[in-house]
Design an enzyme around this catalytic site. Structure first.
Site, short mmCIF file in Angstrom:
data_model
loop_
_atom_site.label_atom_id
_atom_site.label_comp_id
_atom_site.label_asym_id
_atom_site.label_seq_id
_atom_site.Cartn_x
_atom_site.Cartn_y
_atom_site.Cartn_z
N GLU A 75 35.56 41.32 34.99
CA GLU A 75 35.98 42.39 34.08
C GLU A 75 34.81 42.86 33.21
O GLU A 75 34.01 42.03 32.79
CB GLU A 75 37.11 41.87 33.18
N ARG A 92 44.26 35.21 34.99
CA ARG A 92 42.82 35.46 34.93
C ARG A 92 42.35 35.83 36.33
O ARG A 92 42.80 35.24 37.33
CB ARG A 92 42.06 34.21 34.47
N HIS A 145 43.64 44.70 31.84
CA HIS A 145 43.90 43.48 31.06
C HIS A 145 44.65 43.80 29.76
O HIS A 145 44.14 43.57 28.66
CB HIS A 145 42.58 42.74 30.76
C1 GLV Z 1 44.97 37.25 27.31
O1 GLV Z 1 44.59 37.37 28.42
C2 GLV Z 1 45.20 36.00 26.68
O2 GLV Z 1 44.80 34.96 27.22
O3 GLV Z 1 45.77 35.99 25.59
#
Ligand code: GLV
Length: 323
Positions: A267, A238, A285
């Site tokens: 984001e 993250r 992402h």
């Molecule tokens: C994606 O970032 C997830 O947490 O699955």
């Protein structure tokens, strides 16, 4: 009466059909993040919600859904959900672990290799007609093989990254709140070290801790200062685990060599400083973004949702203490 479920974004048709066979479905048909008001309106009167990491499920959202019994997140990370508030209200929270482990580890390695060997710069160089002749010192990168990889957070994804590193004959160090068992350490050939040692000794640092209050800005200016000037930072967890402004400074000043980033602090905004640096590889992402895995994630989230609504313990319950 069938339970009412809110689906915040379009999902795969096969899973939608399955949910609709057992629930009354209310859904956002547009593939965009809902505004707070739209989310609140969608949640009203629902017992279940199938949501995504872009949906902030905080106390205020839960207040709009007094009948809510389950929040099924289509993600392994669940920092978008206020789990404490959910638990307090007796709402079950579920995530989608395991199905995305290998896919995300592949992507962390893809970023590592791309940053190490300057793949994006090389692609741009080749496309733009700048390639006039073969040159001994053209776009020289760093070796991944036999390098030292520091994994911060040796959970499921961290371990999958470590297994890949073995194939590249890398030295694997790891740090984090929990030490693995001697068997796991031996299988992975991974050595547990203090975070500072990992930062000082690694050629590649890959982040695999979830976002929590204690991991926010885990990598900031002081930590970046410990890293080698030749080191490369990989982030597939993250964005807020890294202080993005401090990272931009470190990259700009050559205090570390490069970065491979799939996640960002705000984001879909990316720090403008990152956008102009050639020594970073950026992705929007997509760590778990293979066709197979995204389908499995949605299927698993639906399994969790339906189990909870039928009074069973869902397979991936996050707030065990809640009931
Ligand atoms: C994606 O970032 C997830 O947490 O699955």
């Amino acid at each position: 009466m069938q339970p009412a479920v809110f689906i915040t974004r379009p999902i795969f048709e096969s899973v939608l059909t399955q949910i609709a066979s057992q629930c009354e479905v209310k859904r956002n048909r547009e593939d965009r993040t809902l505004s707070r008001e739209e989310l609140f309106a969608g949640l009203a009167g629902c017992q279940g919600v199938l949501c995504q990491l872009t949906d902030r499920m905080d106390r205020e959202a839960m207040e709009h859904a007094p009948e809510l019994r389950v929040i099924a997140n289509i993600a392994v990370g669940y920092d978008n959900i206020d789990v404490a508030s959910a638990t307090e209200r007796g709402i079950l929270v579920t995530n989608t672990p395991e199905v995305l482990t290998e896919t995300t580890a592949d992507f962390a390695f893809a970023l590592l290799l791309a940053a190490a060997r300057r793949l994006v710069e090389a692609d741009q160089f080749a496309r733009s007609g700048q390639w006039k002749q073969w040159k001994l010192d053209m776009l020289l990168g760093t070796d991944a093989h036999h390098g030292t990889l520091g994994i911060i957070g040796l959970g499921r994804i961290g371990r999958a990254v470590a297994r890949r590193a073995r194939g590249f004959q890398m030295i694997v160090l790891y740090a984090g709140p929990r030490r693995a068992s001697p068997e796991v350490e031996q299988e992975l050939g991974a050595r547990y070290v203090p975070l500072e040692t990992l930062l000082r000794e690694s050629d590649f640092v890959s982040l695999h801790v979830p976002l929590k209050p204690e991991t926010r800005h885990l990598i900031g200016a002081p930590q970046l200062a410990l890293m080698k000037p030749t080191a490369i930072l990989i982030n597939t967890t993250r964005g807020p685990v890294v202080d993005e402004a401090a990272l931009v400074e470190a990259l700009r000043e050559g205090r570390i060599q490069g970065a491979g980033l799939d996640v960002f602090e705000r984001e879909p905004e990316i720090h403008p400083g990152l956008l102009v640096l050639p020594n970073v590889v950026l992705a929007p992402h997509i760590g778990s973004g293979s066709r197979q895995t995204r389908l499995r994630m949605v299927e698993l989230a639906a399994e969790n949702l339906l189990a909870a609504l039928s009074g069973q313990v869902p397979p991936n319950l996050v707030n065990r203490g809640g009931h």
